[in-house]
Motif scaffolding. Structure first.
Motif, short mmCIF file in Angstrom:
data_model
loop_
_atom_site.label_atom_id
_atom_site.label_comp_id
_atom_site.label_asym_id
_atom_site.label_seq_id
_atom_site.Cartn_x
_atom_site.Cartn_y
_atom_site.Cartn_z
N PHE A 188 -4.73 -20.66 -5.71
CA PHE A 188 -5.52 -21.77 -6.25
C PHE A 188 -4.62 -22.86 -6.80
O PHE A 188 -5.08 -23.96 -7.09
N ALA A 189 -3.33 -22.55 -6.94
CA ALA A 189 -2.38 -23.54 -7.48
C ALA A 189 -0.98 -23.25 -6.94
O ALA A 189 -0.67 -22.13 -6.53
N TYR A 190 -0.16 -24.29 -6.95
CA TYR A 190 1.24 -24.18 -6.57
C TYR A 190 2.06 -24.78 -7.69
O TYR A 190 1.79 -25.89 -8.13
N ALA A 191 3.06 -24.05 -8.14
CA ALA A 191 3.90 -24.52 -9.24
C ALA A 191 5.32 -24.72 -8.75
O ALA A 191 5.76 -24.08 -7.78
N ASP A 192 6.04 -25.59 -9.44
CA ASP A 192 7.42 -25.89 -9.05
C ASP A 192 8.45 -25.08 -9.83
O ASP A 192 9.63 -25.09 -9.49
N SER A 193 8.02 -24.38 -10.90
CA SER A 193 8.95 -23.59 -11.70
C SER A 193 8.20 -22.41 -12.31
O SER A 193 6.97 -22.40 -12.37
N GLN B 148 0.82 -1.23 0.00
CA GLN B 148 0.00 0.00 0.00
C GLN B 148 0.84 1.27 0.00
O GLN B 148 0.39 2.31 -0.44
N ASP B 149 2.07 1.18 0.50
CA ASP B 149 2.96 2.34 0.56
C ASP B 149 3.82 2.47 -0.70
O ASP B 149 4.67 3.35 -0.78
N GLY B 150 3.62 1.58 -1.66
CA GLY B 150 4.37 1.64 -2.90
C GLY B 150 5.72 0.95 -2.85
O GLY B 150 6.49 1.03 -3.80
N GLN B 151 6.01 0.26 -1.76
CA GLN B 151 7.29 -0.45 -1.64
C GLN B 151 7.19 -1.82 -2.29
O GLN B 151 6.16 -2.50 -2.18
N VAL B 152 8.26 -2.23 -2.96
CA VAL B 152 8.30 -3.53 -3.62
C VAL B 152 8.27 -4.65 -2.58
O VAL B 152 8.98 -4.61 -1.59
N ILE B 153 7.41 -5.63 -2.81
CA ILE B 153 7.35 -6.82 -1.96
C ILE B 153 8.34 -7.83 -2.53
O ILE B 153 8.21 -8.23 -3.69
N PRO B 154 9.35 -8.22 -1.77
CA PRO B 154 10.37 -9.15 -2.30
C PRO B 154 9.77 -10.47 -2.77
O PRO B 154 8.87 -11.02 -2.12
N ARG B 155 10.28 -10.95 -3.90
CA ARG B 155 9.90 -12.25 -4.47
C ARG B 155 8.39 -12.40 -4.67
O ARG B 155 7.82 -13.45 -4.45
N CYS B 156 7.74 -11.31 -5.09
CA CYS B 156 6.30 -11.33 -5.35
C CYS B 156 6.03 -10.47 -6.59
O CYS B 156 6.54 -9.36 -6.71
N TRP B 157 5.21 -11.03 -7.51
CA TRP B 157 4.96 -10.37 -8.78
C TRP B 157 3.48 -10.37 -9.10
O TRP B 157 2.71 -11.20 -8.61
N VAL B 158 3.09 -9.46 -10.01
CA VAL B 158 1.73 -9.42 -10.53
C VAL B 158 1.84 -9.48 -12.05
O VAL B 158 2.64 -8.77 -12.65
N THR B 159 1.03 -10.36 -12.66
CA THR B 159 1.05 -10.46 -14.12
C THR B 159 0.18 -9.37 -14.71
O THR B 159 -0.63 -8.75 -14.01
N VAL C 95 1.86 -13.91 -8.14
CA VAL C 95 2.77 -15.05 -8.01
C VAL C 95 3.83 -14.69 -6.98
O VAL C 95 4.40 -13.60 -7.02
N ALA C 96 4.07 -15.58 -6.05
CA ALA C 96 5.10 -15.37 -5.03
C ALA C 96 6.09 -16.53 -5.10
O ALA C 96 5.77 -17.61 -5.58
N GLU C 97 7.29 -16.28 -4.62
CA GLU C 97 8.27 -17.37 -4.51
C GLU C 97 8.45 -17.70 -3.05
O GLU C 97 8.81 -16.84 -2.25
N CYS C 98 8.14 -18.93 -2.70
CA CYS C 98 8.33 -19.41 -1.33
C CYS C 98 9.50 -20.37 -1.34
O CYS C 98 9.54 -21.29 -2.16
N ARG C 99 10.41 -20.16 -0.46
CA ARG C 99 11.58 -21.04 -0.39
C ARG C 99 11.46 -21.94 0.82
O ARG C 99 11.89 -21.61 1.90
N LEU C 100 10.83 -23.05 0.60
CA LEU C 100 10.75 -24.06 1.65
C LEU C 100 12.05 -24.86 1.49
O LEU C 100 13.08 -24.24 1.26
N PRO C 101 12.05 -26.14 1.53
CA PRO C 101 13.33 -26.78 1.18
C PRO C 101 13.69 -26.49 -0.28
O PRO C 101 14.84 -26.36 -0.64
N HIS C 102 12.65 -26.35 -1.15
CA HIS C 102 12.86 -26.02 -2.55
C HIS C 102 11.92 -24.87 -2.92
O HIS C 102 10.88 -24.71 -2.30
#
Length: 71
Positions: A47-52, A9-20, A26-33
């Motif tokens: 609604f979905a989780y992708a591996d790449s 809301q403040d206009g700051q970039v959210i790390p590892r998160c994008w909007v198409t 789309v976000a990147e979560c770093r669990l073990p992978h």
């Protein structure tokens, strides 16, 4: 399909998160992978989780086609 950095809301970039350009988040979560949760426009839960990143594009494309067919 174009992606841009998601901002809070403040206009700051959210790390590892994008909007198409079609409004999917789309976000990147770093669990073990790395894993990519995909959220539809206007929704708050994935609604979905992708591996790449390639799989993310496939999931979004398939979902957009399914939504267009149901309208």
């Amino acid at each position: 399909m174009k992606w841009q950095a998601k901002r809070n809301q403040d206009g700051q970039v959210i790390p590892r998160c994008w909007v198409t350009d079609s409004g999917y988040t789309v976000a990147e979560c770093r669990l073990p992978h790395s894993r990519y949760p995909v959220t539809r426009p206007g929704s708050s839960l994935p609604f979905a989780y992708a591996d790449s990143r390639e799989e993310v594009v496939q999931v979004i494309t398939t979902d957009m086609q399914a939504c267009a067919a149901s309208e």
